[in-house]
Design a protein around this motif. Sequence first.
Motif, mmCIF file in Angstrom:
data_model
loop_
_atom_site.group_PDB
_atom_site.id
_atom_site.type_symbol
_atom_site.label_atom_id
_atom_site.label_comp_id
_atom_site.label_asym_id
_atom_site.label_seq_id
_atom_site.Cartn_x
_atom_site.Cartn_y
_atom_site.Cartn_z
ATOM 1 N N ILE A 84 -1.018 0.283 -7.518
ATOM 2 C CA ILE A 84 -0.665 0.134 -6.093
ATOM 3 C C ILE A 84 -1.795 0.785 -5.296
ATOM 4 N N PRO A 85 -2.407 0.052 -4.364
ATOM 5 C CA PRO A 85 -3.467 0.681 -3.564
ATOM 6 C C PRO A 85 -2.924 1.953 -2.899
ATOM 7 N N THR A 86 -3.563 3.071 -3.144
ATOM 8 C CA THR A 86 -3.010 4.363 -2.719
ATOM 9 C C THR A 86 -4.022 5.160 -1.905
ATOM 10 N N ILE A 87 -3.535 5.701 -0.786
ATOM 11 C CA ILE A 87 -4.373 6.574 0.044
ATOM 12 C C ILE A 87 -3.753 7.967 0.019
ATOM 13 N N VAL A 88 -4.531 8.955 -0.342
ATOM 14 C CA VAL A 88 -4.041 10.332 -0.362
ATOM 15 C C VAL A 88 -4.552 11.032 0.896
ATOM 16 N N VAL A 89 -3.641 11.725 1.572
ATOM 17 C CA VAL A 89 -4.036 12.407 2.816
ATOM 18 C C VAL A 89 -4.586 13.803 2.493
ATOM 19 N N GLY A 90 -5.816 14.042 2.870
ATOM 20 C CA GLY A 90 -6.407 15.375 2.743
ATOM 21 C C GLY A 90 -7.126 15.605 1.431
ATOM 22 N N GLN A 91 -8.328 16.125 1.541
ATOM 23 C CA GLN A 91 -9.132 16.381 0.350
ATOM 24 C C GLN A 91 -8.496 17.460 -0.536
ATOM 25 N N GLU A 92 -7.800 18.419 0.095
ATOM 26 C CA GLU A 92 -7.190 19.506 -0.698
ATOM 27 C C GLU A 92 -6.179 18.920 -1.677
ATOM 28 N N GLN A 93 -5.420 17.932 -1.188
ATOM 29 C CA GLN A 93 -4.411 17.313 -2.046
ATOM 30 C C GLN A 93 -5.093 16.512 -3.169
ATOM 31 N N ALA A 94 -6.149 15.828 -2.815
ATOM 32 C CA ALA A 94 -6.897 15.073 -3.827
ATOM 33 C C ALA A 94 -7.452 16.034 -4.881
ATOM 34 N N ASN A 95 -7.968 17.166 -4.439
ATOM 35 C CA ASN A 95 -8.524 18.143 -5.386
ATOM 36 C C ASN A 95 -7.449 18.700 -6.305
ATOM 37 N N LEU A 96 -6.262 18.917 -5.743
ATOM 38 C CA LEU A 96 -5.161 19.455 -6.555
ATOM 39 C C LEU A 96 -4.840 18.497 -7.702
ATOM 40 N N PHE A 111 0.683 4.676 -11.119
ATOM 41 C CA PHE A 111 1.024 4.206 -9.768
ATOM 42 C C PHE A 111 -0.238 3.930 -8.945
ATOM 43 N N SER A 112 -1.191 4.878 -8.984
ATOM 44 C CA SER A 112 -2.390 4.656 -8.154
ATOM 45 C C SER A 112 -3.230 3.517 -8.727
ATOM 46 N N LYS A 113 -3.104 3.303 -10.021
ATOM 47 C CA LYS A 113 -3.858 2.212 -10.655
ATOM 48 C C LYS A 113 -3.314 0.848 -10.222
ATOM 49 N N MET A 163 0.845 -1.189 0.000
ATOM 50 C CA MET A 163 0.000 0.000 0.000
ATOM 51 C C MET A 163 0.886 1.246 0.000
ATOM 52 N N CYS A 164 0.358 2.309 -0.599
ATOM 53 C CA CYS A 164 1.093 3.571 -0.637
ATOM 54 C C CYS A 164 0.271 4.630 0.084
ATOM 55 N N VAL A 165 0.900 5.284 1.055
ATOM 56 C CA VAL A 165 0.229 6.404 1.728
ATOM 57 C C VAL A 165 0.878 7.692 1.217
ATOM 58 N N HIS A 166 0.091 8.460 0.519
ATOM 59 C CA HIS A 166 0.581 9.694 -0.114
ATOM 60 C C HIS A 166 0.271 10.839 0.845
ATOM 61 N N ASN A 167 1.239 11.105 1.739
ATOM 62 C CA ASN A 167 1.013 12.175 2.724
ATOM 63 C C ASN A 167 1.243 13.533 2.103
ATOM 64 N N GLU A 169 -6.694 11.285 -13.836
ATOM 65 C CA GLU A 169 -7.176 9.967 -13.404
ATOM 66 C C GLU A 169 -6.567 9.494 -12.087
ATOM 67 N N TYR A 170 -5.625 10.247 -11.529
ATOM 68 C CA TYR A 170 -4.919 9.761 -10.329
ATOM 69 C C TYR A 170 -5.893 9.391 -9.216
ATOM 70 N N MET A 171 -6.860 10.272 -8.985
ATOM 71 C CA MET A 171 -7.790 10.023 -7.884
ATOM 72 C C MET A 171 -8.906 9.045 -8.270
ATOM 73 N N ASP A 172 -8.976 8.677 -9.542
ATOM 74 C CA ASP A 172 -9.959 7.650 -9.924
ATOM 75 C C ASP A 172 -9.611 6.311 -9.277
ATOM 76 N N TYR A 173 -8.324 6.150 -8.943
ATOM 77 C CA TYR A 173 -7.873 4.860 -8.406
ATOM 78 C C TYR A 173 -7.377 4.957 -6.963
ATOM 79 N N ALA A 174 -7.414 6.164 -6.383
ATOM 80 C CA ALA A 174 -6.939 6.337 -5.006
ATOM 81 C C ALA A 174 -8.104 6.782 -4.133
#
Lengths: 482, 210
Positions: A379-391, A375-377, A360-364, A400-405
């Motif tokens: 490797i199971p990926t968790i992104v910390v914080g909605q602001e980062q996901a929105n960026l 990578f997110s497709k 698993m990947c934790v994207h802090n 597509e990065y957040m389509d898989y994280a």
Amino acid sequence: MHKPITPISAKPSQYGINPALVKKRASELPKMCSLNLQDLFPDLPEVIFPAGPNAIDDVRKAAIESLKKVDMSMIKSEDSVNVLASHHGFTLFGGEPYAELLKAIKDVVEEKTGCKEVRLRAGVGMRFRETEEYIKSYGLDTYYHGKAIGLAPVDEGIPIETEIGTLYGLKKIYDADWIIHAHHTDVREVHFHRQVDKAVKPFGMSYARIETRSTYHQNLGPRAANFTARALFESDFVQSKFAFASFLDVGPHGIVGVDSDNDLYALNDRATFIGCQRYGKVMTLFGEIDECIAVLDFPCPVPYVFSAGVIYANFTGANVDLYDLKTPLPSYTWYTEAFYGKNDKPLLGDIPPINPAIKMCVHNYAWTGYPSAFFSKHIPTIVVGQEQANLFDRDSMNLEYMDYAVSIKSLEAAMEFAYQTTGIDKVIIFDGAMGGMNVSETMAELLLEKAPLVSEKVDQELLPKWLKQRGVDVSILDKLKK
Amino acid sequence: MKQVTLLAKVDQDKCIGCKICTKVCPVLSISVVNRKAVVNEDDCRACGNCEQRCPSHAIEMVPREKPLKVYVDVTKFDQGKISEICEKAHFNPEQVLCYCTGVRADEVAAAILDGAKTPEAVSLMTGIRTGCTIECVQPVLRMLEAAGCELKPNEGGWQWYGTTATAWTVPKEVKEKYSTRGFYFEEDRELLDDIAKLNVEEKGGKNRDA
Ligand code: SF4
Ligand code: SF4
């Protein structure tokens, strides 16, 4: 095992979230520790940076010493000179050592040649204003009296005739009588360059137009790609302007010194040795990791976050020997990515999978500005914080990065989720910790156990093979040992 | 295929009419009229090049009111013709050509069969070249060339200058001259050929050595 090393700070940049949003660094979590790279590999040379409060002065001194030995007689006082830099240097050990080298080059060239028209031209990867940001933050615009600019691969180009036909460079890279190639021996994208002509690579990349960069990444194949830079450097046009090169001599643990030379190929052979030996050991060690949670926590795009001099992209390929040129495709490189079919499986069965040890990947904290959905497709990926996901959702390279994280509010919650779901507690943190690496205690135990065997294997078996494959004279090994 | 969610917006007060944005726009969707930049909103594919290169920081990327989905449906075109163009350009139809948008060779071929004759038209229809705008320019040029389209760079523009060397054009002397330095020219050409020639139906799990 030591207490965690303070990671590289979050940086204000248009490519990353506001540093104030990085509430916690992974190294601050419970059960984290650090390993000193010289403890793992005692043969790593002593460094001048990081090394106490005067370390940056020592970098300057080393640069001046090294530059004094270079022939600059071709530069006349009335000539113009472009000092060529690349974005990546600014990501090494906080960026200051590279900025210091760029300052020293200007000073020594002016002093030795009387030339007053010395400019800084800094190329980029895919974030077109990245070096503009560094030029300002390291004060290089004032140091170069306003003659410092960032250049992007879509800027105006010029054709350059080479042995393989016309390639294209950036006009403003070459708009001076002389060019000075200011770089470093850090390896970064071994998946792309495979440590073949790495010292020459910027001529086909950060100093080049899109046509040339696309030639590298699409036209020639994963290994032959590396000829692109050599073709440009060998051209009459580039040769007529090339004065010398000055490199930070870098290892995964710090700055060892400065290496300047009028002969780029001689410097290239030394850089090849350094890349294979110093970094090859860490990469081979990372290949021994059987299972882990990888945490991204560094001011750089996803694939470029560092741990012990190794970037995440290379860790995703650590299940194969990246230095072995007999293997055409690493687990991750753009040619590999291109060869995944519509069913998201490799078109050919002998294409290696993404490193299965990364559970698993934790994207802090990591930046946008590099296509990272692969990578997110995979490797199971968790992104910390909605602001980062929105960026990421707003980045033209990462739609597509957040389509898989998934996104989770805090680092603590993300780690808890990762521990629970994977059932493992071995953690490796890509946070640029200088001189070592931040890991969980369980990971530290594994790495300490494996390092001596890895070191021996690289020295005895792998290094001679790697150097031979690259046509590097193995006697260089003895010279460097002296 | 690209989901276009953003749009370039010009701050007319900051714009100095330098035209740099017009030279870097991969779909020619921005022009300077009366010394001010104007975006053709229908055509903007939100790559951000204009925003990233404008010396006056006059451009901002803003959310579109209605996101656009641009793509060409490959199933509507003759598969034989799609394969023919891809093969001539040395690509497998399923090969990804654009790492940012995921556009594959077959979609580019379909766009060409649908009437695209320039890189700009291919990008408008598929979204390719509108992510990083760097790495996929040669594949697009190769595909158009393979389909018999005449390539003419935009006068005064910096969008693209021309095709370059491929694995199939590197001279033999060059391969021989540098044979000891780890470039593996021939082996890489064979790898690219293997991928290009792989029948899509048979793909997966097939080893090259088998
Ligand atoms: S690049 Fe900026 S200043 Fe120049 S014309 Fe375009 S919007 Fe105006
Ligand atoms: S396509 Fe790109 S360069 Fe063209 S107007 Fe839109 S954002 Fe700007």
